[in-house]
Design a protein around this motif. Structure first.
Motif, PDB file in Angstrom:
ATOM      1  N   PHE A 108      53.207  37.200 -55.909  1.00  0.00           N
ATOM      2  CA  PHE A 108      53.293  38.596 -55.467  1.00  0.00           C
ATOM      3  C   PHE A 108      54.690  38.911 -54.922  1.00  0.00           C
ATOM      4  O   PHE A 108      55.300  39.922 -55.282  1.00  0.00           O
ATOM      5  CB  PHE A 108      52.226  38.830 -54.389  1.00  0.00           C
ATOM      6  CG  PHE A 108      52.157  40.241 -53.882  1.00  0.00           C
ATOM      7  CD1 PHE A 108      51.414  41.198 -54.568  1.00  0.00           C
ATOM      8  CD2 PHE A 108      52.814  40.617 -52.731  1.00  0.00           C
ATOM      9  CE1 PHE A 108      51.342  42.510 -54.110  1.00  0.00           C
ATOM     10  CE2 PHE A 108      52.749  41.925 -52.253  1.00  0.00           C
ATOM     11  CZ  PHE A 108      52.012  42.870 -52.948  1.00  0.00           C
ATOM     12  N   PHE A 159      54.862  49.974 -57.409  1.00  0.00           N
ATOM     13  CA  PHE A 159      53.876  49.572 -56.410  1.00  0.00           C
ATOM     14  C   PHE A 159      53.179  50.811 -55.870  1.00  0.00           C
ATOM     15  O   PHE A 159      53.815  51.787 -55.495  1.00  0.00           O
ATOM     16  CB  PHE A 159      54.539  48.807 -55.267  1.00  0.00           C
ATOM     17  CG  PHE A 159      53.552  48.223 -54.308  1.00  0.00           C
ATOM     18  CD1 PHE A 159      52.967  46.995 -54.563  1.00  0.00           C
ATOM     19  CD2 PHE A 159      53.178  48.902 -53.159  1.00  0.00           C
ATOM     20  CE1 PHE A 159      52.040  46.462 -53.698  1.00  0.00           C
ATOM     21  CE2 PHE A 159      52.258  48.374 -52.284  1.00  0.00           C
ATOM     22  CZ  PHE A 159      51.687  47.147 -52.555  1.00  0.00           C
ATOM     23  N   ALA A 171      46.930  49.126 -54.308  1.00  0.00           N
ATOM     24  CA  ALA A 171      47.035  47.794 -53.706  1.00  0.00           C
ATOM     25  C   ALA A 171      45.923  47.579 -52.678  1.00  0.00           C
ATOM     26  O   ALA A 171      45.318  46.498 -52.622  1.00  0.00           O
ATOM     27  CB  ALA A 171      48.399  47.625 -53.051  1.00  0.00           C
ATOM     28  N   THR A 181      43.048  44.789 -52.894  1.00  0.00           N
ATOM     29  CA  THR A 181      42.814  43.809 -51.826  1.00  0.00           C
ATOM     30  C   THR A 181      41.336  43.814 -51.420  1.00  0.00           C
ATOM     31  O   THR A 181      40.732  42.754 -51.222  1.00  0.00           O
ATOM     32  CB  THR A 181      43.686  44.150 -50.595  1.00  0.00           C
ATOM     33  OG1 THR A 181      45.009  44.394 -51.041  1.00  0.00           O
ATOM     34  CG2 THR A 181      43.695  43.024 -49.587  1.00  0.00           C
ATOM     35  N   LEU A 231      46.843  44.501 -57.741  1.00  0.00           N
ATOM     36  CA  LEU A 231      47.972  44.199 -56.859  1.00  0.00           C
ATOM     37  C   LEU A 231      49.255  43.995 -57.659  1.00  0.00           C
ATOM     38  O   LEU A 231      50.351  44.145 -57.134  1.00  0.00           O
ATOM     39  CB  LEU A 231      47.678  42.951 -56.028  1.00  0.00           C
ATOM     40  CG  LEU A 231      46.780  43.170 -54.810  1.00  0.00           C
ATOM     41  CD1 LEU A 231      46.451  41.839 -54.145  1.00  0.00           C
ATOM     42  CD2 LEU A 231      47.462  44.075 -53.792  1.00  0.00           C
ATOM     43  N   MET A 268      55.181  49.965 -50.357  1.00  0.00           N
ATOM     44  CA  MET A 268      55.074  48.511 -50.189  1.00  0.00           C
ATOM     45  C   MET A 268      55.095  48.115 -48.719  1.00  0.00           C
ATOM     46  O   MET A 268      54.286  47.318 -48.258  1.00  0.00           O
ATOM     47  CB  MET A 268      56.227  47.826 -50.934  1.00  0.00           C
ATOM     48  CG  MET A 268      56.352  46.345 -50.729  1.00  0.00           C
ATOM     49  SD  MET A 268      55.029  45.412 -51.476  1.00  0.00           S
ATOM     50  CE  MET A 268      55.728  45.086 -53.069  1.00  0.00           C
ATOM     51  N   TYR A 325      51.927  48.959 -46.965  1.00  0.00           N
ATOM     52  CA  TYR A 325      50.853  48.043 -47.371  1.00  0.00           C
ATOM     53  C   TYR A 325      50.970  46.726 -46.606  1.00  0.00           C
ATOM     54  O   TYR A 325      49.991  46.242 -46.025  1.00  0.00           O
ATOM     55  CB  TYR A 325      50.928  47.788 -48.879  1.00  0.00           C
ATOM     56  CG  TYR A 325      50.015  46.688 -49.347  1.00  0.00           C
ATOM     57  CD1 TYR A 325      48.635  46.879 -49.395  1.00  0.00           C
ATOM     58  CD2 TYR A 325      50.529  45.446 -49.728  1.00  0.00           C
ATOM     59  CE1 TYR A 325      47.790  45.856 -49.807  1.00  0.00           C
ATOM     60  CE2 TYR A 325      49.696  44.435 -50.144  1.00  0.00           C
ATOM     61  CZ  TYR A 325      48.326  44.640 -50.184  1.00  0.00           C
ATOM     62  OH  TYR A 325      47.495  43.618 -50.584  1.00  0.00           O
ATOM     63  N   LEU A 339      48.440  45.140 -43.866  1.00  0.00           N
ATOM     64  CA  LEU A 339      47.914  43.798 -44.106  1.00  0.00           C
ATOM     65  C   LEU A 339      48.183  42.898 -42.899  1.00  0.00           C
ATOM     66  O   LEU A 339      47.307  42.146 -42.454  1.00  0.00           O
ATOM     67  CB  LEU A 339      48.590  43.214 -45.358  1.00  0.00           C
ATOM     68  CG  LEU A 339      47.808  42.194 -46.173  1.00  0.00           C
ATOM     69  CD1 LEU A 339      46.508  42.786 -46.692  1.00  0.00           C
ATOM     70  CD2 LEU A 339      48.637  41.678 -47.340  1.00  0.00           C
TER      71      LEU A 339
END
Lengths: 483, 335
Positions: A16, A187, A192, A196, A260, B1, B4, B8
């Motif tokens: 990733f 992205f 995403a 997940t 992802l 990104m 995210y 996370l």
């Protein structure tokens, strides 16, 4: 490499990071990296079998190009035949050769002839049935002029070996997946997060549900002769949840992982245990394989266009072939046959396509009629699963016979079936699985929506994580790897 | 990104917080219920104990304190072995014992079975037990002293550490998972922690229940062959390094100068290269002169354990080995 292995927990974050942070501006490099990662992923199990995937890719890439360049129908047919021969040839040698030899030997033995043909001492390459069907769809679609072949060798090789779905599907069609290797990938936050969550749900189904059912199912099926009907029924039901958790869990992880990485794979399971008849069940179970057989076998055979007799024959053909696809054993063939048998009444009465929508849409509970239909469909499915799980047809028959016997239950059976204090949690966990999936039955996967309230939502995710930590450790292989 | 990864990370930290809170609720006995019950019994009913043994089922079922004491004539021993406990857990149990046992000053000898750290894979029956290790303190223990990559351990070893370390499993589920284990506890307290079960159990092989007699009728030769002579598999593993390192450190600790820590190598296990551990005393029963224990089929209980007769023979042999050690020690002291 297994998704539920520690190696994968290291492998994927690394992929990733490199994929999005280092190579994000170079599509070709991203594809090349995905190919390398995919070969590494597969080679981790046994690098020698990479040669099969590479060879298969070379053959189909070349045949695809040759076919598109030729207007000669005879040549195109020959090329398609060559592709079928190579791909199905590999499958035949690695998966079915020993089955045919053993069956042939048994047959001759039964008629009093002693001819011992040698079986081969070979192992089945992981995922061969999946990637073989995937590459076959490519050449067949080109033959049918539904697809233009790709000239980019890298894209094609990556399409064949794309690691999230390489070993257990979904069996992607080139028309869906291949063009995605040609588009610059951005992205996307929502995608995403969705990916997940789907991965998380897949792990829950695999690690918590399937792997907890597995040892009990194993013990029940191994010692079924000592058990009473109630335990045998329990064994069949738990196997139904084991195989569902195992296979749909794998699909969820595969689809989530692909998301992802910026890819969209097809939905492979659409809450099959909420089906109201067997026709609906088969539109919701292993969708990528069912539609593959529909498009490349059932329709070419005539589908439902011929006489009723021909249509019934076609249904039996695809279900038996589908059973045989699952494994080189008579149990799978009988499993396929039984499913065809279960689907025929609704086909003949014209009700097999009655339930195309979501059950009890917009309602909290199903109606009594719907609940009854779901229950009956589930029972039929469990009955067929007994053949899928048993070591041989005779054993499956004996298992079913014993379900209808009058042996009373004894507490000792819990020990024989490997019950522990731990086992009692399985019931509530299966209920949790079903309730969550019921709530999300109109969505793409079971954890798609929990609540708008972030505390409830995150609380639920943490609960799932806690269950995963609790249950992680025994790393059972995915059942569908053997196919 | 960025958003995210930020989400996370927040979620990960929250999870970690919850797991850490749960792991703080863990019992002192590493969640090992059998050990916990035995420890209580030892503390309340056997104050005269001067020798304790730690180990896996090979100690639990095969170390018979009364036979050992009759042979040594100078010990009063108690069996703290528990089934399916591997080397690392036994280290943690030993540390737990040293910290919490009220009569620690009476303890003169600790017998510690040499056993590896089991892989998780394919060992379902041990999964629960293997998950004890993962808490913050054990994590620091392992990584503080023995980074596995540095020692050349395998990836599975690293995995065992990482995935087990933060476990809180024993908060909710302890080892009392099988009904059989409850019986074990009940029976083993009768003989100072030693479990003497013989005839009423059936052994399992490939998940298939078969009677013990039937099993031995067909597997007698296989058993003897497996564990004795040339066919014994040599399995000296790098995985044992942290266990022995840690035991070495404990034995050198000033608080435990009055205790002799003895590593017991069971006859079923091959020789261990222990040159590095000069301070560790080894009672090595895997040497040739103890092989008769393994060549007598009537000594077996199942395919990996000795039964009543075998336990007696093993405990006697261990006692003799212990006597030899004491004698040598005395000689060395006199010199």
């Amino acid at each position: 490499m297994l998704f539920n292995s520690f190696e994968y927990l290291l492998f994927f974050p690394l992929v990733f990071i490199v994929y999005w942070f280092v190579l994000n501006k170079h599509l070709k490099f991203q594809n090349a990296f995905l190919l390398l990662a995919s070969y590494f992923f597969y080679g981790w199990w046994d690098w020698r079998f990479l040669s099969l995937i590479i060879f298969s890719s070379i053959v189909d890439y070349t045949i695809g190009l040759q076919m598109s360049e030729s207007d000669n129908q005879r040549k195109r047919k020959l090329l398609l035949f060559a592709s079928l021969l190579v791909n199905l040839g590999f499958l035949g040698v690695f998966k079915y050769y020993n089955f045919f030899i053993d069956s042939f030997n048994t047959l001759l033995d039964n008629v009093g002839m002693q001819v011992n043909m040698m079986s081969l001492n070979i192992i089945l390459p992981v995922g061969i049935s999946f990637y073989t069907f995937q590459t076959l769809s490519y050449t067949i679609d080109i033959y049918r002029n539904k697809l233009q072949p790709t000239k980019d060798v890298l894209q094609f090789f990556t399409y064949v070996a794309f690691f999230p779905q390489l070993v257990a599907g979904p069996i992607e069609r080139a028309t869906n997946l291949l063009p995605q290797f040609n588009i610059s990938r951005q992205f996307n936050y929502d995608k995403a997060v969705d990916g997940t969550k789907q991965i998380l749900w897949g792990f829950f189904k695999k690690v918590v549900i399937a792997d907890s059912c597995a040892p009990i199912v194993n013990d029940i099926f191994t010692n079924y002769q000592e058990l009473s009907p109630i335990m045998l029924i329990l064994g069949a039901i738990l196997f139904a949840f084991q195989i569902y958790g195992d296979f749909s869990g794998y699909s969820d992880i595969a689809i989530g992982t692909s998301r992802l990485l910026g890819f969209n794979l097809m939905q492979n399971f659409a809450f099959p245990y909420f089906s109201r008849n067997m026709g609906e069940f088969w539109r919701r179970w292993h969708i990528s394989l069912s539609t593959w057989f529909r498009d490349y076998l059932y329709i070419p055979l005539g589908g439902s266009r011929g006489t009723q007799l021909q249509s019934v024959r076609n249904i039996f053909v695809i279900f038996i072939v589908s059973g045989f696809w699952h494994g080189a054993n008579w149990t799978f063939i009988v499993w396929g046959f039984l499913n065809a048998l279960f689907i025929i009444p609704s086909f003949l009465s014209g009700s097999n396509r009655n339930y195309l929508g979501v059950v009890a849409l917009g309602k909290v509970f199903p109606s009594i009629k719907e609940a009854f239909q779901i229950f009956i469909t589930f029972l039929l499915t469990c009955l067929a699963w007994i053949f899928f799980r048993a070591a041989n047809v005779w054993e499956a028959g004996d298992y079913i016979r014993r379900i209808f016997s009058f042996k009373s239950f004894a507490m000792e059976e819990l020990e024989i079936a490997g019950f522990s204090d731990f086992t009692w949690f399985l019931g509530p966990l299966i209920i949790l699985l079903q309730m969550t999936e019921w709530k999300n039955r109109s969505r793409q996967y079971g954890l798609a929506f929990i609540s708008k309230n972030i505390i409830i939502r995150w609380g639920f995710y943490i609960l799932i994580i806690l269950f995963l930590i609790q249950y992680w450790g025994s790393e059972q292989d995915f059942i569908y790897f053997q196919f | 990104m960025k958003s995210y990864l930020h989400s996370l990370l927040k979620f990960f930290l929250l999870c970690l917080g919850v797991v850490l809170i749960l792991s703080l609720l863990k019992s002192g006995a590493q969640g090992n219920k059998e050990y916990y019950v035995k420890f209580k019994d030892l503390q309340s009913n056997h104050k005269e104990t001067n020798t304790v043994s730690f180990g896996s089922s090979h100690i639990f079922r095969q170390f018979k304190p009364t036979t050992f004491d009759q042979t040594t004539k100078k010990t009063y021993s108690y069996n703290l072995g528990t089934p399916a406990a591997d080397g690392l857990q036994n280290i943690f149990l030993l540390e737990d014992f040293l910290d919490n046992y009220k009569n620690i000053e009476n303890i003169e000898y600790v017998l510690f079975e040499y056993i590896g750290i089991n892989k998780i894979k394919g060992q379902n029956h041990q999964t629960l037990r293997n998950s004890y290790y993962l808490n913050a303190s054990t994590l620091s223990l392992v990584f503080g002293n023995y980074p596995p990559w540095y020692k050349g351990a395998s990836l599975s070893f690293l995995k065992a550490y990482l995935l087990r370390k933060l476990s809180f499993k024993n908060v909710f589920f302890n080892t009392e998972t099988r009904r059989l284990n409850k019986l074990n506890i009940k029976y083993c307290l009768k003989e100072r922690g030693y479990l003497a079960l013989e005839t009423d159990l059936r052994v399992t092989k490939n998940s298939k229940l078969v009677s013990r007699k039937k099993y031995f009728d067909t597997h007698e030769e296989e058993l003897v062959k497996k564990f004795s002579g040339r066919d014994r598999k040599v399995s000296i593993k790098k995985k044992n390094i942290p266990v022995l390192d840690r035991l070495n450190k404990i034995s050198n600790h000033k608080d435990y100068n009055h205790i002799q820590f003895l590593v017991v190598i069971h006859p079923m296990y091959p020789m261990l290269k222990v040159d590095k551990y000069k301070n560790l005393n080894i009672l090595n029963l895997s040497k040739k002169d103890h092989q008769s224990i393994l060549t007598n089929p009537s000594y077996y209980f199942d395919k990996g354990h000795l039964g009543k007769k075998g336990a007696k023979a093993f405990s006697k042999a261990l006692g003799k080995s212990f006597n030899k050690f004491v004698k040598n020690k005395r000689k060395a002291k006199n010199k």
